[in-house]
Design an enzyme around this catalytic site. Structure first.
Site: not given
Ligand code: COA
Length: 257
Positions: A65, A110, A113, A133
């Site tokens: 999400a 999500g 999910e 989460e």
């Molecule tokens: N919601 C909002 N924005 C998100 C996101 C999410 N779930 N996942 C990634 N993004 C955004 C980042 O904030 C970043 O935005 P920015 O460029 O404006 O700063 C962009 O997507 C790129 O993400 P980044 O984290 O820099 O990429 P990465 O390659 O270093 O890591 C992931 C990739 C997927 C491992 C990492 O983004 C991550 O852990 N995301 C969150 C996962 C999460 O907690 N999901 C559960 C949500 S309830």
């Protein structure tokens, strides 16, 4: 047509791609309303026989999400957000046509999910699954606590839910979270190959397989749902055609009637 989804159709198979590449395909309000709209299209368009759901790029399926939409929500607002997500994912799970997740990278929160709401999952070998989460002081809200237990069992599910750890595609295969793991280039072809076979079968029977299998986890007695669905098959032209074709030693031509 959609703000955040790409769609393409070939031989009855609609491919739906979540497309927010700058935000790791995270599920914001726009994606959720687009998913709702594409589900309407799927259910009302006879030419769509089956669906592949995937993410854009080669790194991420859906990274959860959109966390930026969580900031400042109250108890009731949080609950309402989760309810919307649950309702849309229930629509995926209860769709009358097969929906397969082609997981092309990270499927987190999500995203995991959403993949679990699909009827089954095919993954590329770089896919990673997790419910992180707890790192945010949250729990999954789009059905993750329920479907993860259903799919991989309570012990494995609780370890993932409580640790927030990710598993790679080979562990997901071992756990039964995904049916197949293939190289990235083979992902969509593999999903298509499976669906091409499925859509040669009787469409109403396929819909009833979904209904009856979902009833295992629903409020009704699943055996009763199976009985009802089995009986209803006898009222369909497809069942008459299927049995006649077998007895006449020819291929059936199902019309979904
Ligand atoms: N919601 C909002 N924005 C998100 C996101 C999410 N779930 N996942 C990634 N993004 C955004 C980042 O904030 C970043 O935005 P920015 O460029 O404006 O700063 C962009 O997507 C790129 O993400 P980044 O984290 O820099 O990429 P990465 O390659 O270093 O890591 C992931 C990739 C997927 C491992 C990492 O983004 C991550 O852990 N995301 C969150 C996962 C999460 O907690 N999901 C559960 C949500 S309830």
């Amino acid at each position: 047509m959609y703000k955040t989804l790409l769609t393409s159709s070939e031989k009855g198979i609609l491919t739906v791609t979540v497309n927010r590449p700058d935000k790791m395909n995270a599920l914001n309000k726009d994606v959720m309303s687009d998913l709702d709209a594409v589900l309407n299209f799927i259910e009302t368009t006879a030419d769509v026989k089956a669906v592949i759901l995937t993410g854009s790029g080669e790194k991420v399926f859906v990274a959860g999400a959109d966390i930026s939409e969580f900031v400042g929500l109250s108890n009731d607002e949080g609950k309402a957000l989760a309810k919307k997500g649950q309702d849309i994912f229930h629509r995926v799970e209860n769709a009358t046509k097969p929906i397969v997740a082609a997981v092309n990278g990270f499927a987190l929160g999500g995203g995991c999910e959403l993949a679990m709401a699909c009827h089954f999952r095919v993954a590329s070998d770089n896919a990673r699954f997790g419910q992180p989460e707890v790192n945010l002081g949250l729990i999954p809200g789009y059905g993750g606590t329920q479907r993860l237990v259903q799919l991989i069992g309570k012990g494995r599910a609780l370890e993932l839910l409580m640790s927030g750890n990710m598993i790679d595609a080979s562990i997901a295969l071992e756990y039964g979270l995904v049916n197949h793991v293939v190289p990235q280039d083979d992902l969509l072809p593999k999903a298509k190959m499976i669906l091409e076979q499925i859509i040669t079968k009787a469409p109403l029977a396929i819909a009833k397989c979904i209904t009856a299998a979902n009833a295992v986890f629903g409020p009704e007695n699943g055996y009763d749902v199976e009985l009802k669905s089995f009986g209803e098959c006898f009222t369909t032209n497809d069942m008459k055609e299927g049995t006649a074709a077998f007895l006449e030693k020819r291929k059936p031509h199902f019309k979904g009637e």
